[in-house]
Design a protein around this motif. Structure first.
Motif, short mmCIF file in Angstrom:
data_model
loop_
_atom_site.label_atom_id
_atom_site.label_comp_id
_atom_site.label_asym_id
_atom_site.label_seq_id
_atom_site.Cartn_x
_atom_site.Cartn_y
_atom_site.Cartn_z
N SER A 9 65.34 -2.33 -11.92
CA SER A 9 65.38 -0.94 -12.37
C SER A 9 64.14 -0.61 -13.22
CB SER A 9 66.67 -0.71 -13.17
OG SER A 9 66.76 0.63 -13.58
N ASN A 49 65.89 0.57 -7.78
CA ASN A 49 65.90 2.02 -7.85
C ASN A 49 64.59 2.54 -7.26
OD1 ASN A 49 63.91 1.70 -9.80
ND2 ASN A 49 65.12 2.51 -11.48
N SER A 58 70.52 4.79 -11.20
CA SER A 58 70.24 3.35 -11.20
C SER A 58 71.49 2.56 -11.54
CB SER A 58 69.11 3.02 -12.18
OG SER A 58 67.92 3.65 -11.81
N ALA A 72 66.08 -4.08 -16.12
CA ALA A 72 65.38 -2.82 -16.34
C ALA A 72 64.04 -3.10 -17.01
CB ALA A 72 66.22 -1.90 -17.22
N GLU A 131 71.94 1.21 -19.68
CA GLU A 131 71.71 0.19 -18.65
C GLU A 131 72.22 -1.18 -19.07
OE1 GLU A 131 68.48 0.43 -15.53
OE2 GLU A 131 67.53 1.45 -17.22
#
Length: 182
Positions: A9, A49, A58, A72, A131
């Motif tokens: 991500s 993503n 995402s 991420a 996230e």
């Protein structure tokens, strides 16, 4: 044995501009793109993503599959009064996730090997970043460095391949699979 799976991500934030060109979304996607050949060579399956999505998308996409890790990638910016004065990577994990903490520790330890000032690499427990708190998979959010700091900006933009390789090595270590060069 089933191949390990990761959801990548990279930042979807084009408004976080880098002083010398590009933005957070652009540079984090470059790093993610460079990670993929290493992950593939090492037998790690991935989904990711796309730049035109949001954090919410995402998270939904990550939660729609089974992943052993949600990673991420971001770069940081200091508050206005400290702009350009803070440096170093911060590796965030959900405070109550042992697997997230383990992944964050591996990533931080490996970043210390390539970041110019290893003492500035930190792991940071967190309970508020979406996230980390809303993904089904153990999650880590890496703020690779401060894009408003001239030295950190140069480190990110001049080390895409090295950062990508290092992160892929960390992912392999987390999953317990041998790292293979692409």
């Amino acid at each position: 044995m089933e191949a390990p799976r990761i959801f990548l991500s990279p930042s979807t934030q084009p408004y976080n501009k880098y002083p010398n060109g590009g933005d957070e979304q652009y540079w984090m996607n470059r790093i993610t793109d460079a990670m993929i050949p290493y992950l593939t060579a090492s037998g790690i399956e991935y989904s990711r993503n796309t730049p035109d999505t949001s954090v919410g998308t995402s998270i939904r996409d990550s939660n729609s599959g089974y992943y052993g890790l949600h990673l991420a990638l971001h770069s940081n910016a200091a508050p206005p009064e400290l702009e350009g004065k803070i440096k170093g990577p911060d590796v965030y994990y959900y405070q109550y996730s042992e697997k997230g903490k383990r992944a964050a520790g591996i990533i931080a330890d490996n970043l210390k090997k390539i970041y110019p000032e290893p003492g500035l690499v930190d792991t940071v427990p967190n309970t508020t970043l979406a996230e980390l708190t809303k993904t089904n998979a153990p999650a880590v959010l890496v703020e690779l460095a401060y894009h408003d700091n001239p030295q950190d900006e140069v480190w990110i933009t001049n080390n895409i391949e090295g950062i990508a390789r290092n992160l892929a090595q960390s992912v392999c270590e987390y999953f317990g699979v041998p790292f293979r060069d692409a």
